[in-house]
Each structure stands twice: as C-alpha cells, then as structure tokens.
Design a protein around this motif. Structure first.
Motif, short mmCIF file in Angstrom:
data_model
loop_
_atom_site.label_atom_id
_atom_site.label_comp_id
_atom_site.label_asym_id
_atom_site.label_seq_id
_atom_site.Cartn_x
_atom_site.Cartn_y
_atom_site.Cartn_z
N MET A 1 6.01 -14.35 3.61
CA MET A 1 6.17 -13.10 2.90
C MET A 1 5.75 -11.97 3.79
O MET A 1 4.61 -11.90 4.20
N ASP A 2 6.67 -11.15 4.10
CA ASP A 2 6.34 -10.06 5.00
C ASP A 2 6.07 -8.82 4.19
O ASP A 2 6.96 -8.17 3.69
N ARG A 3 4.78 -8.53 4.03
CA ARG A 3 4.43 -7.43 3.15
C ARG A 3 4.58 -6.10 3.85
O ARG A 3 4.64 -5.06 3.22
N THR A 4 4.60 -6.13 5.17
CA THR A 4 4.61 -4.86 5.87
C THR A 4 6.01 -4.26 5.93
O THR A 4 6.16 -3.06 6.04
N ALA A 5 7.01 -5.13 5.89
CA ALA A 5 8.38 -4.62 6.01
C ALA A 5 8.74 -3.78 4.79
O ALA A 5 8.50 -4.17 3.67
N THR A 6 9.27 -2.63 5.01
CA THR A 6 9.71 -1.81 3.89
C THR A 6 11.17 -1.48 4.07
O THR A 6 11.70 -1.49 5.17
N LEU A 7 11.80 -1.18 2.98
CA LEU A 7 13.22 -0.85 3.03
C LEU A 7 13.38 0.66 2.95
O LEU A 7 12.59 1.35 2.31
N THR A 8 14.40 1.15 3.60
CA THR A 8 14.65 2.58 3.48
C THR A 8 15.27 2.83 2.11
O THR A 8 15.73 1.91 1.45
N LYS A 9 15.26 4.05 1.71
CA LYS A 9 15.69 4.39 0.35
C LYS A 9 17.15 3.98 0.12
O LYS A 9 17.51 3.49 -0.94
N LYS A 10 17.98 4.19 1.13
CA LYS A 10 19.40 3.90 0.98
C LYS A 10 19.60 2.40 0.69
O LYS A 10 20.34 2.01 -0.20
N GLU A 11 18.88 1.60 1.44
CA GLU A 11 19.01 0.15 1.27
C GLU A 11 18.57 -0.29 -0.11
O GLU A 11 19.22 -1.10 -0.74
N THR A 12 17.45 0.29 -0.57
CA THR A 12 16.92 -0.15 -1.87
C THR A 12 17.91 0.13 -2.98
O THR A 12 18.12 -0.71 -3.84
N SER A 13 18.52 1.31 -2.95
CA SER A 13 19.43 1.63 -4.04
C SER A 13 20.63 0.68 -4.02
O SER A 13 21.14 0.29 -5.05
N ASP B 1 -4.69 6.44 -4.07
CA ASP B 1 -3.69 7.20 -3.32
C ASP B 1 -4.07 7.30 -1.85
O ASP B 1 -4.93 8.10 -1.48
N LEU B 2 -3.38 6.50 -1.02
CA LEU B 2 -3.70 6.50 0.40
C LEU B 2 -3.09 7.69 1.13
O LEU B 2 -3.48 8.02 2.24
N THR B 3 -2.13 8.37 0.49
CA THR B 3 -1.50 9.51 1.15
C THR B 3 -2.50 10.66 1.32
O THR B 3 -2.33 11.51 2.18
N ALA B 4 -3.55 10.67 0.48
CA ALA B 4 -4.57 11.70 0.60
C ALA B 4 -5.34 11.57 1.91
O ALA B 4 -5.98 12.52 2.36
N LEU B 5 -5.26 10.39 2.54
CA LEU B 5 -6.00 10.16 3.78
C LEU B 5 -5.17 10.49 5.02
O LEU B 5 -5.61 10.29 6.14
N CYS B 6 -3.96 10.97 4.80
CA CYS B 6 -3.08 11.28 5.93
C CYS B 6 -3.49 12.62 6.53
O CYS B 6 -3.76 13.59 5.82
N ILE B 7 -3.58 12.68 7.86
CA ILE B 7 -3.90 13.95 8.51
C ILE B 7 -2.61 14.56 9.09
O ILE B 7 -2.19 15.64 8.73
N LEU B 8 -1.96 13.78 9.96
CA LEU B 8 -0.70 14.20 10.57
C LEU B 8 0.25 13.01 10.47
O LEU B 8 -0.03 11.98 11.09
N PRO B 9 1.31 13.12 9.67
CA PRO B 9 2.17 11.96 9.42
C PRO B 9 2.62 11.26 10.70
O PRO B 9 3.09 11.91 11.63
N GLY B 10 2.43 9.98 10.74
CA GLY B 10 2.88 9.19 11.89
C GLY B 10 1.97 9.28 13.09
O GLY B 10 2.12 8.54 14.05
N PRO C 1 3.11 2.10 11.55
CA PRO C 1 4.42 2.71 11.80
C PRO C 1 5.33 2.68 10.56
O PRO C 1 6.13 3.60 10.36
N GLU C 2 5.20 1.63 9.73
CA GLU C 2 6.09 1.56 8.58
C GLU C 2 5.57 2.39 7.40
O GLU C 2 6.29 2.61 6.44
N ARG C 3 4.32 2.85 7.48
CA ARG C 3 3.80 3.72 6.43
C ARG C 3 3.16 4.94 7.08
O ARG C 3 1.93 5.07 7.11
N PRO C 4 3.98 5.84 7.62
CA PRO C 4 3.43 6.95 8.41
C PRO C 4 2.63 7.95 7.59
O PRO C 4 1.80 8.67 8.13
N ARG C 5 2.87 8.01 6.29
CA ARG C 5 2.20 9.03 5.47
C ARG C 5 0.99 8.49 4.71
O ARG C 5 0.53 9.09 3.76
N GLU C 6 0.53 7.33 5.11
CA GLU C 6 -0.60 6.74 4.39
C GLU C 6 -1.78 6.48 5.31
O GLU C 6 -1.61 6.16 6.48
#
Lengths: 271, 291
Positions: A1-13, B120-129, B71-76
């Motif tokens: 289970m890859d929890r880190t992978a996320t989908l872009t919004k376009k893909e999800t819809s 809310d982890l986004t509150a901990l963001c300083i500069l996205p990414g 990298p996959e959650r730049p705003r958190e």
C-alpha cells in the motif's frame, strides 16, 4: 500500500466516474495454492488480481532471549514488501508501515491459533508481497492462515481478511493501489467527507472478528455499516480457502494410497 | 505491557464485579479515573504537557524544527511521534523491552492523525514546496498504570494545544535558497488549532461487558480491547484491536457506538480543562513533578 502516492485532481475525477462498489470482478481473479515452498513446514500463495503474496510457516522453535516459562506459545509474524513490489523501491530494512502491518498480521492470526498446544515455543510466519496492487495486508492475512493450516499448526478456524476503501459516498472492496491512495485523501466538498481504509480479519466458523484496523476519518455509521460488508466479503474468500485446503489434503491422501499399493506389490514380489 | 500476576480467584472477583457493574476502585463500567493535566511544564520545549491518570504518568514535549516538505505534499508540514517507554516505569521496559510497545503507540497516533480532517498540517507550511515546520512530539512514559493509549493521546492533544510555533515575518526565495525572517520577540508566536485532534478511547472487554479506562489488573483479565480514535466532531479516525482475543461483529458495532459517546465526552472534558488552565494565565500555580 503506497500511502505517499497521491493522484492529481484530474485523475481522481476520472476515477470516480468509473468505479463503484465492484467486488465481483476482482474476486473472479483470486487464486490460492498451498505447499508452494518446499523448505517450509507450510506455505501458501495468493493472487488477488495483481496483488501477489507468498507466505511460509516454519517449525516451532524455542523463543529466543526468553528465560521465563510461557504457558501459551508465541506467534512471530513478519510482513515484508519485496523491494520491487511497489511503484517506489522498498528498502530491505522494514519501515514503520511494514512493522505496523506485521503487528496487524499477528493480531489477526493469534486468536485463531491454539497457542496452548505449543507452550514455550514460537512459530514463525513470514509474508512476502511480491507485487502490490492494493489490499496486500488482507491478502497476506488470508495467505498466512492458509500457510499455518498447511503446516498443521493447530487452529480453531481459518482466518480470512478483506479490505474496504471509503471515499465520500463510494466504497471500494479490495481497492487497488490507485484506489487506496484516493481513499487516503480528503474527498472534495460535497455531501460526505468520509474517507479511509479498513482492513478486517474474520473467522467465519465462530463468527469472530480478530482484527479491525481503520485509518482515515469517517463517521460512526460508515464504520459500523462497513463491518457487515467486510464480513460478507470474508465469507466468500472463506469458501475458496477451504476448497484450496481440501484439494491439498485429497492430493496427499491419493499419494499415500499409491505408496501403500506400491508397498504391497513390492511385498508380493519379495514373497 | 508490564506483567501483573493475578490468581484465578482475583480474576474471578474482577470478572463478577464487572458483570454486576462494580469495579474494584468503586467506578461504574464507563467511568474514567480522575485525571490531572498541566501544560507548559518544560521550558525548553515549544509546547509540553504532563498528564496523570491514576498511576499512569505521561510527559509530552513538542519541539519545532524547519524542514523541507514531502514532494507529494508541498503545502503540508510534518509531524512525528516518538514514544519512549522509560525503564523507570517498569523493569520490563529495560533495554529494548519497551520498544515494541513504544512503536505500537506511536504508530497508532500517526494513523489517528493521518487524515487532513484531524490536525491541519497546512498551518505548518512556511513556503510551499520549500520549507515547513516539523513537529517532533516526544512522549515519555514515566509511570505505567494501565490505559496508556488514552493517556498518551490526551497528553499529546494538551501539548499541541500548548505549542507555540515562532512567527515567520517574511519568506522569500533568493536564488534557490530560502530566506526566512523570524520575529525578534520570542513571545511573538502562533498557536495551533487542536480542536479536531483525536482522542483515543480504549474499551476493554471483560466477560460480556466492556469497561472504559481499565487498570493494569483489569487489562490482564480481558481477552481483548478495541481502541477508537474520536475527534470532537465525532469522526472516527482510527480503530484497532489490542490483546489476543477476537470479537463478534455485533459486539464490535456496540463497542464502537459506546466508544463514540465516551470519546465525545472525553474531548469535551479535556477542552474545558485546558480552557480553565489558560484563563488562570500567569497567576497559574505550577505543580510540576513533586507534589
């Protein structure tokens, strides 16, 4: 289970329009087989669509680094992703997620094993995910229970497991990797904000749930209604597991009968 | 968990008591033991809390550090839990003895805080990414008297409530390197919103009934417990089982429902206690560790 992978919004819809609660199609591609590893006491292999898990169980041995007497035997479980099993490379060292899965694996199997039959001993259970296409933990639990049965470890019943992904109003039985990562993110503003993944292990003979592991965030009604869904899914895998074991036993009996016949015929020649 | 030896007679006594609705310390089945919580007990931490639940004593310290976001959650921002089971609590934790329990508790907290609907982890963001705050939540178990999951989660929530993250006045990207301007005033800080942080509730099944907040003795009598993480908005963020037993699906549903109501009241009580402490302001009496 890859929890880190996320989908872009376009893909999800795009995904949402295609998928519903589609359980039948996935189930048809299930394969189970016991006795696949010759060196192990018992072993099993399971294929749930593209998720492939092999599990082996070894002879009881003394519990290492333990001085006191324990009335109940112990179950040592290890859940491991093969380095090439996921989209990203997995380290050889078990990470936090794999350790958590090992713990869930042990908690699911423990209630079904007659641990008083082997006091002071430990049975090792190793589950290795060869290919991960979602619901790997549930597949590993089902597979490990079969391997334990194949190793003739005394048990009250088999354990079967299923995974349910929740995303908004939609529920996915045995989600794929993409569906799992979808269920890990918050659904867009709408009616339901429920999301998460539930893995449940179930022993149908005694109607006992030996593990219920949920992550994400959902309301209580969603969690309770999922129990029934998961139970039904487990019942369907249970039949498959039973058939697999039956096949293994009949095969062995036939082999034994043949040997006895051969023995008899050789005796006659000797006379 | 620390091993406690109980004779069969003692176990039967507890079992029959629970059946009748009485427990050894005079509580009902769904009562908690008295709890004490105090925040801001460690001066070097960004936030800290100490929680005492009868004989269970937990100290939580929160440290903040600057880190790069995933990298996959730049705003958190990031959050990390670590549980240290000190050998002071029980000799069983000596060496690597407490490691397994420690990872079990920290993993359960990580799962409970995983959803973006909780904390809310986004509150901990300083500069996205580029840069974010990382919260190191270190949990020290000083004394172990049963019901660790509940005590730890409450202490963590109290410590997060107390946490002050330095205010960033300005952040700019200067040729690949990030330039941060922090406020000169050390009291110029941001608070974190913990209203949606979950509390764990352990429901221990003894005989046909389940009890809340089990003592170490009661834990040895039970076949298994269900731990439920509940937020103030009554969202379930994590459920898992501990112990060796298993449950009938209907029992599990009943337990979840009981857990929800208990969780809501626990959240409410903690919130009230934290507010009360805050209102005392600087005049607050400091209790610390020696009483």
């Amino acid at each position: 289970m890859d929890r880190t992978a996320t989908l872009t919004k376009k893909e999800t819809s795009g995904h949402e329009s295609q998928l519903g609660l589609d359980t039948k199609a996935d189930r048809l591609t299930d394969h189970v087989k016991t006795g696949v590893v010759s060196q192990a006491k018992g072993s099993a292999y399971i294929e749930q669509s593209n998720t492939k898990v092999v599990c082996s169980v070894f002879d009881p041995r003394e519990i290492p680094r333990k001085s006191g007497y324990s009335v109940n035997g112990e179950l040592y479980c290890e859940f491991k992703f093969a380095p090439f099993s996921c989209i990203q490379w997995r380290s050889h060292q078990p990470d936090a997620f794999e350790k958590e899965c090992s713990l869930i694996l042990r908690r699911s199997l423990e209630p079904a094993v007659c641990r008083h039959e082997f006091p002071n001993f430990q049975v090792d259970v190793y589950a290795l995910v060869l290919e991960n296409d979602g619901s790997a933990l549930a597949a590993a639990i089902t597979c490990a229970a079969l391997a334990l049965a194949d190793a003739s470890v005394p048990m009250y019943d088999l354990v079967v497991a299923a995974t349910l992904g929740v995303h908004g109003d939609k529920k996915f039985m045995d989600p794929t990797v993409e569906e799992e990562s979808l269920c890990n993110i918050l659904p867009p503003d709408g009616r339901s904000r429920n999301h998460g993944i539930i893995t449940a292990a179930f022993s149908p003979a005694h109607q006992q749930m030996s593990e219920f592991a949920q992550s994400g965030a959902m309301d209580i009604d969603c969690a309770t209604s999922s129990i029934q869904l998961l139970r039904e899914a487990c019942e369907s895998i249970y039949l498959l597991s039973q058939q697999c074991l039956l096949k293994g036993v009949t095969k062995m009996l036939k082999k034994k009968q043949k040997e006895i016949k051969l023995d008899l015929s050789s005796d006659r020649i000797a006379c | 968990m620390a091993e406690i030896l109980l004779s069969e007679a003692e176990k039967t006594f507890i079992l029959h008591g629970v059946e009748e609705g009485f427990r050894c310390d005079g509580r009902m089945r769904l009562d908690y033991r008295p709890m004490e919580v105090e925040t801001d007990v460690v001066s070097h931490a960004s936030g800290s809390a100490r929680l005492r639940l009868a004989n269970t004593d937990i100290l939580v310290g929160v440290k903040t550090e600057i880190d790069t976001p995933y990298p996959e959650r730049p705003r958190e921002g990031k959050i990390e839990f670590f549980v240290d089971c000190s050998a002071n609590a029980t000799p069983a934790f000596e060496g690597r003895g407490g490691e397994e329990l420690g990872t079990e508790i920290s993993n359960s907290l990580a799962t409970a805080y995983q959803s973006s609907q909780t904390f809310d982890l986004t509150a901990l963001c300083i500069l996205p990414g580029q840069q974010c705050w990382k919260l190191y939540i270190d949990i020290l178990i000083l004394e172990c008297g049963g019901n660790l999951f509940d005590a730890v989660s409450l202490a963590v929530k109290a410590a997060l409530h107390n946490t002050r993250v330095p205010k960033v006045k300005g952040a700019c990207l200067d040729g690949g390197t990030v330039d941060l301007q922090l406020s000169d005033d050390p009291y110029d800080c941001c608070r974190l919103d913990v209203s949606d942080a979950p509390c764990l509730v352990t429901l221990c099944k003894i005989g046909d009934h389940c009890v809340v907040d089990p003592t170490a003795e009661e834990e040895t009598c039970s076949s298994g417990s269900v731990v439920i993480a509940i937020t103030e908005k009554s969202l379930v963020t994590s459920v898992f089982k501990t112990g060796v037993g298993s449950f009938h699906p209907q029992t599990l549903i009943d337990i979840l429902k009981v857990g929800q109501t208990i969780g809501l009241s626990v959240n409410k009580a903690l919130r009230a206690a934290l507010l009360e402490e805050e209102q005392q302001g600087r005049k607050k009496e400091c209790f610390g560790f020696l009483k």
